[in-house]
Motif scaffolding. Sequence first.
Motif, short mmCIF file in Angstrom:
data_model
loop_
_atom_site.label_atom_id
_atom_site.label_comp_id
_atom_site.label_asym_id
_atom_site.label_seq_id
_atom_site.Cartn_x
_atom_site.Cartn_y
_atom_site.Cartn_z
N ILE A 142 0.86 -1.19 0.00
CA ILE A 142 0.00 0.00 0.00
C ILE A 142 0.90 1.23 0.00
O ILE A 142 1.83 1.32 0.81
CB ILE A 142 -0.90 0.06 1.25
N VAL A 153 -7.33 -1.75 6.84
CA VAL A 153 -6.75 -2.32 5.62
C VAL A 153 -5.88 -3.53 5.96
O VAL A 153 -5.92 -4.56 5.26
CB VAL A 153 -5.95 -1.27 4.84
N TRP A 182 -8.17 -6.38 6.58
CA TRP A 182 -8.76 -6.90 5.34
C TRP A 182 -7.76 -7.74 4.57
O TRP A 182 -8.11 -8.78 4.01
CB TRP A 182 -9.26 -5.76 4.47
N ALA A 183 -6.52 -7.29 4.54
CA ALA A 183 -5.49 -8.03 3.80
C ALA A 183 -5.35 -9.45 4.34
O ALA A 183 -5.31 -10.43 3.58
CB ALA A 183 -4.15 -7.30 3.86
N ILE A 230 -1.18 -1.26 -4.26
CA ILE A 230 -2.33 -0.36 -4.31
C ILE A 230 -1.87 1.05 -3.99
O ILE A 230 -1.24 1.29 -2.96
CB ILE A 230 -3.41 -0.79 -3.30
N THR A 248 -3.44 4.93 -3.63
CA THR A 248 -4.64 5.75 -3.55
C THR A 248 -4.34 7.19 -3.97
O THR A 248 -3.23 7.67 -3.81
CB THR A 248 -5.22 5.77 -2.12
N LYS A 304 -13.68 -0.85 2.65
CA LYS A 304 -13.47 -2.27 2.35
C LYS A 304 -13.82 -2.58 0.91
O LYS A 304 -13.15 -3.38 0.26
CB LYS A 304 -14.28 -3.15 3.29
N ASP A 312 -13.36 -0.77 -1.61
CA ASP A 312 -12.23 -0.35 -2.46
C ASP A 312 -11.12 -1.39 -2.42
O ASP A 312 -10.49 -1.68 -3.44
CB ASP A 312 -11.72 1.02 -2.03
N TYR A 313 -10.88 -1.94 -1.23
CA TYR A 313 -9.87 -3.00 -1.13
C TYR A 313 -10.32 -4.23 -1.91
O TYR A 313 -9.53 -4.83 -2.65
CB TYR A 313 -9.62 -3.37 0.33
#
Length: 202
Positions: free
Chosen positions: A25, A44, A47-48, A151, A153, A183, A185-186
């Motif tokens: 990221i 994030v 989520w990963a 990723i 942003t 989430k 977007d991830y």
Amino acid sequence: MGLYDRYLASRVRRHDGALPEHVAIVITERDLLERGAYTTLESVLEWAYEYDADRVTVYVSVLDPAAAPTLVSELAELEAPRRVDVRGPDDTQQADAPIRIAIGHGGKREFARSVRALAREVERGERDPDGITDADIEAQLVFPDEPDLLIKTGAERLSDFMIWQSVYAELYFTDVNWRDFRKRDYLRAVLDYKKRSRRFGR
């Protein structure tokens, strides 16, 4: 999780493509000044690992080097799902935790430092210059592992991040600013990754 997020999650799980094992990221020092920025980062990371990553690297680009020590201290205190290594711009010790955070650790500078270290070994007669390999260079890097998915942003540029390591990474740019990253977007980034056919420079 909202209805749309659940829909995206089901698509990610159903798609045949592999999930990224190493997610990177790229954010900025300015991103971390926004309200809720650290909470977003903690989310994030969660989520990963929820979607099967085993390593996450976060790069924070900085305009003011004087801000780096404060960022190092603050990011070392993150509530994270795995152990965290934080490295500032002058650190040379290799990061080996599942979560690695680079503060102002430019790729050009990291690569140049690696080359200088190998050149000193050659000068001392410890190494044959013709025998230097990619692995020798990588062994000198603070962040040696290659990300699968990177990723970024807010803008379509890498900010001097992991120049050597990210050469074969799948890049995902989103115009969503860090403060608004959710989430969904991830999940979009992961789904996009799963749909790609990785070429590794071929």
